[in-house]
Design a protein around this motif. Structure first.
Motif, PDB file in Angstrom:
ATOM      1  N   GLY A  99      55.932   2.218  39.614  1.00  0.00           N
ATOM      2  CA  GLY A  99      56.021   3.067  40.787  1.00  0.00           C
ATOM      3  C   GLY A  99      55.791   2.348  42.100  1.00  0.00           C
ATOM      4  N   PHE A 100      55.768   1.006  42.070  1.00  0.00           N
ATOM      5  CA  PHE A 100      55.413   0.301  43.296  1.00  0.00           C
ATOM      6  C   PHE A 100      56.387  -0.820  43.606  1.00  0.00           C
ATOM      7  N   LYS A 101      56.241  -1.977  42.941  1.00  0.00           N
ATOM      8  CA  LYS A 101      57.090  -3.115  43.270  1.00  0.00           C
ATOM      9  C   LYS A 101      57.006  -4.177  42.186  1.00  0.00           C
ATOM     10  N   GLU A 102      57.817  -5.205  42.346  1.00  0.00           N
ATOM     11  CA  GLU A 102      57.812  -6.329  41.425  1.00  0.00           C
ATOM     12  C   GLU A 102      57.056  -7.491  42.054  1.00  0.00           C
ATOM     13  N   VAL A 103      56.214  -8.130  41.255  1.00  0.00           N
ATOM     14  CA  VAL A 103      55.414  -9.259  41.693  1.00  0.00           C
ATOM     15  C   VAL A 103      55.424 -10.307  40.587  1.00  0.00           C
ATOM     16  N   GLY A 104      54.927 -11.491  40.891  1.00  0.00           N
ATOM     17  CA  GLY A 104      54.647 -12.482  39.860  1.00  0.00           C
ATOM     18  C   GLY A 104      53.159 -12.429  39.572  1.00  0.00           C
ATOM     19  N   MET A 105      52.779 -12.648  38.304  1.00  0.00           N
ATOM     20  CA  MET A 105      51.361 -12.567  37.967  1.00  0.00           C
ATOM     21  C   MET A 105      50.967 -13.606  36.926  1.00  0.00           C
ATOM     22  N   ILE A 106      49.807 -14.174  37.135  1.00  0.00           N
ATOM     23  CA  ILE A 106      49.090 -14.939  36.130  1.00  0.00           C
ATOM     24  C   ILE A 106      47.817 -14.129  35.951  1.00  0.00           C
ATOM     25  N   TYR A 107      47.534 -13.673  34.723  1.00  0.00           N
ATOM     26  CA  TYR A 107      46.461 -12.696  34.604  1.00  0.00           C
ATOM     27  C   TYR A 107      45.800 -12.645  33.228  1.00  0.00           C
ATOM     28  N   TYR A 108      44.606 -12.074  33.245  1.00  0.00           N
ATOM     29  CA  TYR A 108      43.883 -11.691  32.043  1.00  0.00           C
ATOM     30  C   TYR A 108      43.980 -10.179  31.933  1.00  0.00           C
ATOM     31  N   HIS A 109      44.060  -9.681  30.709  1.00  0.00           N
ATOM     32  CA  HIS A 109      44.217  -8.253  30.492  1.00  0.00           C
ATOM     33  C   HIS A 109      43.279  -7.799  29.378  1.00  0.00           C
ATOM     34  N   LEU A 110      42.495  -6.793  29.652  1.00  0.00           N
ATOM     35  CA  LEU A 110      41.638  -6.162  28.651  1.00  0.00           C
ATOM     36  C   LEU A 110      42.251  -4.806  28.347  1.00  0.00           C
ATOM     37  N   LYS A 111      42.957  -4.731  27.228  1.00  0.00           N
ATOM     38  CA  LYS A 111      43.626  -3.480  26.839  1.00  0.00           C
ATOM     39  C   LYS A 111      42.596  -2.431  26.458  1.00  0.00           C
ATOM     40  N   GLY A 112      42.967  -1.176  26.682  1.00  0.00           N
ATOM     41  CA  GLY A 112      42.123  -0.059  26.273  1.00  0.00           C
ATOM     42  C   GLY A 112      41.010   0.281  27.239  1.00  0.00           C
ATOM     43  N   ALA A 113      40.813  -0.535  28.270  1.00  0.00           N
ATOM     44  CA  ALA A 113      39.767  -0.242  29.250  1.00  0.00           C
ATOM     45  C   ALA A 113      40.178   0.987  30.066  1.00  0.00           C
ATOM     46  N   SER A 114      39.230   1.847  30.339  1.00  0.00           N
ATOM     47  CA  SER A 114      39.501   3.056  31.114  1.00  0.00           C
ATOM     48  C   SER A 114      38.343   3.326  32.059  1.00  0.00           C
ATOM     49  N   ILE A 115      38.672   3.712  33.248  1.00  0.00           N
ATOM     50  CA  ILE A 115      37.656   4.028  34.248  1.00  0.00           C
ATOM     51  C   ILE A 115      36.802   5.212  33.810  1.00  0.00           C
ATOM     52  N   TYR A 116      37.322   6.008  32.883  1.00  0.00           N
ATOM     53  CA  TYR A 116      36.608   7.206  32.433  1.00  0.00           C
ATOM     54  C   TYR A 116      35.660   6.922  31.267  1.00  0.00           C
ATOM     55  N   ASN A 117      35.648   5.709  30.740  1.00  0.00           N
ATOM     56  CA  ASN A 117      34.720   5.321  29.672  1.00  0.00           C
ATOM     57  C   ASN A 117      33.477   4.700  30.307  1.00  0.00           C
ATOM     58  N   LYS A 118      32.666   5.514  30.942  1.00  0.00           N
ATOM     59  CA  LYS A 118      31.507   5.003  31.690  1.00  0.00           C
ATOM     60  C   LYS A 118      30.562   4.191  30.817  1.00  0.00           C
ATOM     61  N   GLU A 119      30.458   4.532  29.548  1.00  0.00           N
ATOM     62  CA  GLU A 119      29.558   3.786  28.664  1.00  0.00           C
ATOM     63  C   GLU A 119      30.044   2.353  28.433  1.00  0.00           C
ATOM     64  N   ASP A 120      31.304   2.076  28.738  1.00  0.00           N
ATOM     65  CA  ASP A 120      31.879   0.735  28.557  1.00  0.00           C
ATOM     66  C   ASP A 120      31.968  -0.067  29.854  1.00  0.00           C
ATOM     67  N   TRP A 121      31.572   0.519  30.964  1.00  0.00           N
ATOM     68  CA  TRP A 121      31.722  -0.149  32.249  1.00  0.00           C
ATOM     69  C   TRP A 121      31.078  -1.521  32.269  1.00  0.00           C
ATOM     70  N   ASN A 122      29.906  -1.657  31.689  1.00  0.00           N
ATOM     71  CA  ASN A 122      29.228  -2.951  31.732  1.00  0.00           C
ATOM     72  C   ASN A 122      30.061  -4.032  31.045  1.00  0.00           C
ATOM     73  N   SER A 123      30.719  -3.693  29.942  1.00  0.00           N
ATOM     74  CA  SER A 123      31.569  -4.690  29.273  1.00  0.00           C
ATOM     75  C   SER A 123      32.794  -5.016  30.127  1.00  0.00           C
ATOM     76  N   TYR A 124      33.299  -4.054  30.872  1.00  0.00           N
ATOM     77  CA  TYR A 124      34.416  -4.321  31.796  1.00  0.00           C
ATOM     78  C   TYR A 124      33.946  -5.238  32.922  1.00  0.00           C
ATOM     79  N   TYR A 125      32.747  -4.974  33.439  1.00  0.00           N
ATOM     80  CA  TYR A 125      32.190  -5.822  34.489  1.00  0.00           C
ATOM     81  C   TYR A 125      32.057  -7.259  33.991  1.00  0.00           C
ATOM     82  N   GLU A 126      31.535  -7.417  32.775  1.00  0.00           N
ATOM     83  CA  GLU A 126      31.380  -8.758  32.191  1.00  0.00           C
ATOM     84  C   GLU A 126      32.722  -9.467  32.088  1.00  0.00           C
TER      85      GLU A 126
END
Length: 147
Positions: A99-126
């Motif tokens: 819904g936005f645009k095309e970019v180039g990316m070099i990235y790390y991805h943590l699948k399954g992470a969700s902003i609504y899983n508050k109990e997992d936030w610390n692992s996302y922060y790490e």
């Protein structure tokens, strides 16, 4: 399903929490390179969206040829970057931000992470803190030769 207000509040709480986490680890959010890369088309970014958590070196330009040119300059140093970052670093010359645009990316991805899983936030922060530390280091290692 969350209301627009609930989603907004969750995002604010998440990013405030990440700022506190980073500060506890010795990095203020203003100390990351992020937009201060000194290369107009390049930014380091954090993101958490419906597709997971991301730590990104993004190549962005209105001109596809310019975006590709900058991406390819970094790609020349892929072995050096991969040595620092490890095999889980992904490379995409043309990544479409939905819904936005095309970019180039070099990235790390943590699948399954969700902003609504508050109990997992610390692992996302790490994840985000550790991966940005590594990606920023790799960027700084090659920045001068790709300028």
């Amino acid at each position: 399903m969350y209301t627009k207000e609930e989603a907004k509040e969750a995002k604010i709480q998440f990013w405030d929490g990440f700022k506190r986490y980073s500060k506890e680890k010795g990095r203020k959010m203003t100390s990351w390179v992020l937009r201060g890369t000194q290369i107009k088309e390049v930014q380091l970014k954090f993101d958490l969206n419906e597709n997971g958590a991301f730590v990104i070196l993004q190549f962005d330009s209105k001109l596809e040829s310019k975006r590709h040119s900058v991406y390819e300059r970094f790609e020349k140093y892929k072995p050096v970057i991969m040595e620092t970052c490890g095999a889980d670093l992904k490379w995409e010359k043309d990544y479409f931000i939905e819904g936005f645009k095309e970019v180039g990316m070099i990235y790390y991805h943590l699948k399954g992470a969700s902003i609504y899983n508050k109990e997992d936030w610390n692992s996302y922060y790490e994840f985000m803190f550790a991966k940005m530390t590594i990606l920023e280091e790799a960027f700084l290692d090659v920045k001068e030769v790709v300028l």
